[in-house]
Design a protein around this motif. Sequence first.
Motif, PDB file in Angstrom:
ATOM      1  N   GLU A  61     -80.561 -23.502-106.194  1.00  0.00           N
ATOM      2  CA  GLU A  61     -81.962 -22.857-106.006  1.00  0.00           C
ATOM      3  C   GLU A  61     -82.536 -22.130-107.411  1.00  0.00           C
ATOM      4  O   GLU A  61     -83.572 -22.247-107.445  1.00  0.00           O
ATOM      5  CB  GLU A  61     -81.982 -21.859-104.915  1.00  0.00           C
ATOM      6  CG  GLU A  61     -81.431 -22.393-103.726  1.00  0.00           C
ATOM      7  CD  GLU A  61     -81.401 -21.420-102.565  1.00  0.00           C
ATOM      8  OE1 GLU A  61     -81.378 -20.152-102.843  1.00  0.00           O
ATOM      9  OE2 GLU A  61     -81.046 -21.549-101.552  1.00  0.00           O
ATOM     10  N   ASN A  62     -81.615 -22.079-108.326  1.00  0.00           N
ATOM     11  CA  ASN A  62     -82.201 -21.478-109.462  1.00  0.00           C
ATOM     12  C   ASN A  62     -82.639 -22.277-110.389  1.00  0.00           C
ATOM     13  O   ASN A  62     -83.349 -21.746-111.351  1.00  0.00           O
ATOM     14  CB  ASN A  62     -80.929 -20.814-110.350  1.00  0.00           C
ATOM     15  CG  ASN A  62     -80.252 -19.523-109.417  1.00  0.00           C
ATOM     16  OD1 ASN A  62     -81.048 -19.096-108.608  1.00  0.00           O
ATOM     17  ND2 ASN A  62     -79.131 -19.194-109.602  1.00  0.00           N
ATOM     18  N   GLY A  63     -82.982 -23.451-110.183  1.00  0.00           N
ATOM     19  CA  GLY A  63     -83.551 -24.527-110.777  1.00  0.00           C
ATOM     20  C   GLY A  63     -82.699 -24.820-112.334  1.00  0.00           C
ATOM     21  O   GLY A  63     -81.841 -25.538-112.449  1.00  0.00           O
ATOM     22  N   ASP A  64     -83.416 -24.152-113.358  1.00  0.00           N
ATOM     23  CA  ASP A  64     -82.950 -24.364-114.642  1.00  0.00           C
ATOM     24  C   ASP A  64     -81.832 -23.551-115.112  1.00  0.00           C
ATOM     25  O   ASP A  64     -82.068 -21.931-115.296  1.00  0.00           O
ATOM     26  CB  ASP A  64     -84.009 -24.009-115.599  1.00  0.00           C
ATOM     27  CG  ASP A  64     -83.686 -24.711-116.993  1.00  0.00           C
ATOM     28  OD1 ASP A  64     -82.799 -25.502-117.072  1.00  0.00           O
ATOM     29  OD2 ASP A  64     -84.332 -24.340-118.010  1.00  0.00           O
ATOM     30  N   CYS A  65     -80.393 -23.721-114.899  1.00  0.00           N
ATOM     31  CA  CYS A  65     -79.531 -22.794-114.862  1.00  0.00           C
ATOM     32  C   CYS A  65     -78.636 -22.737-115.966  1.00  0.00           C
ATOM     33  O   CYS A  65     -77.877 -21.769-116.115  1.00  0.00           O
ATOM     34  CB  CYS A  65     -78.490 -23.056-113.687  1.00  0.00           C
ATOM     35  SG  CYS A  65     -77.893 -24.838-113.686  1.00  0.00           S
ATOM     36  N   CYS A  66     -78.644 -23.745-116.979  1.00  0.00           N
ATOM     37  CA  CYS A  66     -78.266 -23.808-118.109  1.00  0.00           C
ATOM     38  C   CYS A  66     -78.672 -23.044-119.257  1.00  0.00           C
ATOM     39  O   CYS A  66     -79.799 -23.197-119.422  1.00  0.00           O
ATOM     40  CB  CYS A  66     -77.646 -25.275-118.526  1.00  0.00           C
ATOM     41  SG  CYS A  66     -76.734 -26.154-117.345  1.00  0.00           S
ATOM     42  N   SER A  67     -77.878 -22.414-119.988  1.00  0.00           N
ATOM     43  CA  SER A  67     -78.540 -21.734-121.232  1.00  0.00           C
ATOM     44  C   SER A  67     -79.034 -22.590-122.394  1.00  0.00           C
ATOM     45  O   SER A  67     -78.590 -23.935-122.045  1.00  0.00           O
ATOM     46  CB  SER A  67     -77.516 -20.584-121.605  1.00  0.00           C
ATOM     47  OG  SER A  67     -76.160 -21.324-122.433  1.00  0.00           O
ATOM     48  N   LEU A  68     -79.581 -22.433-123.277  1.00  0.00           N
ATOM     49  CA  LEU A  68     -80.199 -23.178-124.344  1.00  0.00           C
ATOM     50  C   LEU A  68     -78.849 -23.535-125.049  1.00  0.00           C
ATOM     51  O   LEU A  68     -78.842 -24.884-125.280  1.00  0.00           O
ATOM     52  CB  LEU A  68     -81.170 -22.542-125.296  1.00  0.00           C
ATOM     53  CG  LEU A  68     -81.844 -23.337-126.513  1.00  0.00           C
ATOM     54  CD1 LEU A  68     -82.576 -24.544-125.696  1.00  0.00           C
ATOM     55  CD2 LEU A  68     -82.766 -22.325-127.169  1.00  0.00           C
ATOM     56  N   LYS A  69     -78.164 -22.835-125.398  1.00  0.00           N
ATOM     57  CA  LYS A  69     -76.857 -23.235-126.033  1.00  0.00           C
ATOM     58  C   LYS A  69     -76.053 -24.263-125.210  1.00  0.00           C
ATOM     59  O   LYS A  69     -75.481 -25.284-125.730  1.00  0.00           O
ATOM     60  CB  LYS A  69     -75.848 -22.046-126.280  1.00  0.00           C
ATOM     61  CG  LYS A  69     -74.605 -22.209-127.104  1.00  0.00           C
ATOM     62  CD  LYS A  69     -73.844 -21.114-127.262  1.00  0.00           C
ATOM     63  CE  LYS A  69     -72.329 -21.497-127.667  1.00  0.00           C
ATOM     64  NZ  LYS A  69     -71.541 -20.439-127.800  1.00  0.00           N
ATOM     65  N   GLN A  70     -75.894 -24.140-123.837  1.00  0.00           N
ATOM     66  CA  GLN A  70     -75.294 -24.949-123.106  1.00  0.00           C
ATOM     67  C   GLN A  70     -76.001 -26.415-123.069  1.00  0.00           C
ATOM     68  O   GLN A  70     -75.410 -27.468-123.110  1.00  0.00           O
ATOM     69  CB  GLN A  70     -75.127 -24.577-121.792  1.00  0.00           C
ATOM     70  CG  GLN A  70     -73.935 -23.536-121.309  1.00  0.00           C
ATOM     71  CD  GLN A  70     -74.040 -23.031-120.109  1.00  0.00           C
ATOM     72  OE1 GLN A  70     -75.051 -22.805-119.569  1.00  0.00           O
ATOM     73  NE2 GLN A  70     -72.977 -22.328-119.769  1.00  0.00           N
ATOM     74  N   LYS A  71     -77.465 -26.370-123.071  1.00  0.00           N
ATOM     75  CA  LYS A  71     -78.027 -27.604-122.986  1.00  0.00           C
ATOM     76  C   LYS A  71     -78.019 -28.281-124.464  1.00  0.00           C
ATOM     77  O   LYS A  71     -77.775 -29.531-124.600  1.00  0.00           O
ATOM     78  CB  LYS A  71     -79.647 -27.117-122.676  1.00  0.00           C
ATOM     79  CG  LYS A  71     -79.834 -27.096-121.377  1.00  0.00           C
ATOM     80  CD  LYS A  71     -81.318 -26.564-121.154  1.00  0.00           C
ATOM     81  CE  LYS A  71     -81.623 -26.072-119.803  1.00  0.00           C
ATOM     82  NZ  LYS A  71     -83.048 -25.795-119.609  1.00  0.00           N
ATOM     83  N   ASN A  72     -77.814 -27.594-125.365  1.00  0.00           N
ATOM     84  CA  ASN A  72     -77.664 -28.299-126.988  1.00  0.00           C
ATOM     85  C   ASN A  72     -76.358 -28.883-126.766  1.00  0.00           C
ATOM     86  O   ASN A  72     -76.185 -30.103-127.392  1.00  0.00           O
ATOM     87  CB  ASN A  72     -77.844 -27.184-127.875  1.00  0.00           C
ATOM     88  CG  ASN A  72     -79.456 -26.994-128.018  1.00  0.00           C
ATOM     89  OD1 ASN A  72     -80.308 -27.356-127.707  1.00  0.00           O
ATOM     90  ND2 ASN A  72     -79.514 -25.635-128.663  1.00  0.00           N
ATOM     91  N   GLN A  73     -75.308 -28.152-126.537  1.00  0.00           N
ATOM     92  CA  GLN A  73     -73.824 -28.794-126.220  1.00  0.00           C
ATOM     93  C   GLN A  73     -73.916 -29.940-125.664  1.00  0.00           C
ATOM     94  O   GLN A  73     -73.358 -31.095-125.987  1.00  0.00           O
ATOM     95  CB  GLN A  73     -73.007 -27.575-125.925  1.00  0.00           C
ATOM     96  CG  GLN A  73     -71.572 -27.885-126.097  1.00  0.00           C
ATOM     97  CD  GLN A  73     -70.489 -26.780-125.847  1.00  0.00           C
ATOM     98  OE1 GLN A  73     -71.215 -25.829-125.195  1.00  0.00           O
ATOM     99  NE2 GLN A  73     -69.296 -27.016-125.931  1.00  0.00           N
ATOM    100  N   VAL A  74     -74.613 -30.097-124.326  1.00  0.00           N
ATOM    101  CA  VAL A  74     -74.667 -31.175-123.312  1.00  0.00           C
ATOM    102  C   VAL A  74     -75.087 -32.256-124.031  1.00  0.00           C
ATOM    103  O   VAL A  74     -74.845 -33.472-124.163  1.00  0.00           O
ATOM    104  CB  VAL A  74     -75.238 -30.753-122.223  1.00  0.00           C
ATOM    105  CG1 VAL A  74     -75.462 -32.053-121.325  1.00  0.00           C
ATOM    106  CG2 VAL A  74     -74.373 -29.953-121.092  1.00  0.00           C
ATOM    107  N   ASP A  75     -76.515 -32.060-124.972  1.00  0.00           N
ATOM    108  CA  ASP A  75     -77.231 -33.229-125.405  1.00  0.00           C
ATOM    109  C   ASP A  75     -76.282 -33.637-126.877  1.00  0.00           C
ATOM    110  O   ASP A  75     -76.236 -34.917-126.718  1.00  0.00           O
ATOM    111  CB  ASP A  75     -78.555 -32.336-126.147  1.00  0.00           C
ATOM    112  CG  ASP A  75     -79.503 -32.099-124.910  1.00  0.00           C
ATOM    113  OD1 ASP A  75     -79.351 -32.701-123.863  1.00  0.00           O
ATOM    114  OD2 ASP A  75     -80.645 -31.540-125.207  1.00  0.00           O
ATOM    115  N   SER A  76     -75.787 -32.716-127.564  1.00  0.00           N
ATOM    116  CA  SER A  76     -74.878 -33.204-128.622  1.00  0.00           C
ATOM    117  C   SER A  76     -73.711 -34.094-127.828  1.00  0.00           C
ATOM    118  O   SER A  76     -73.211 -35.145-128.810  1.00  0.00           O
ATOM    119  CB  SER A  76     -74.425 -32.124-129.315  1.00  0.00           C
ATOM    120  OG  SER A  76     -73.492 -31.313-128.789  1.00  0.00           O
ATOM    121  N   LEU A  77     -73.205 -33.731-126.907  1.00  0.00           N
ATOM    122  CA  LEU A  77     -72.080 -34.591-126.352  1.00  0.00           C
ATOM    123  C   LEU A  77     -72.494 -35.885-125.799  1.00  0.00           C
ATOM    124  O   LEU A  77     -71.839 -36.861-125.903  1.00  0.00           O
ATOM    125  CB  LEU A  77     -71.120 -33.621-125.307  1.00  0.00           C
ATOM    126  CG  LEU A  77     -70.162 -32.561-125.597  1.00  0.00           C
ATOM    127  CD1 LEU A  77     -69.940 -31.861-124.438  1.00  0.00           C
ATOM    128  CD2 LEU A  77     -69.192 -33.003-126.228  1.00  0.00           C
TER     129      LEU A  77
END
Length: 131
Positions: A61-77
Amino acid sequence: MNEQPSGLCEEKIQILKDYVKKGEEILSNIEDWESLADILTERDQLIQKLQSLERQLQNNENGDCCSLKQKNQVDSLIKLILDLDANCINLIQEEQKKTIQDLKKNQQNQKVADYEISLTPSYGTFLDAKK
């Protein structure tokens, strides 16, 4: 599962890291094609876990739940995974070409050996052409 959204993101990152390790295993075992099936099966299981986790994150329900740091880490992975997969594809294709060339060479050698055997008479004596 009533995990915190950031916990789900951390789990996603861990699955992606495990996926990278499987990609590295594929690269290191490229010539041992018999072990690749097991590695690919384990990698498929990671994909299924990731898909399940993605559904949980989308239903959150929170929608965008990942932090910017986590999103960047996911993108790099994900970028690393794409690069690893591209390398795996290239190496598998090279190994496939090498195997096909070896098979063709083996088949040609077998034909030559069979031809030489068929030229050898199984009875009588040989005539010496020099006489």
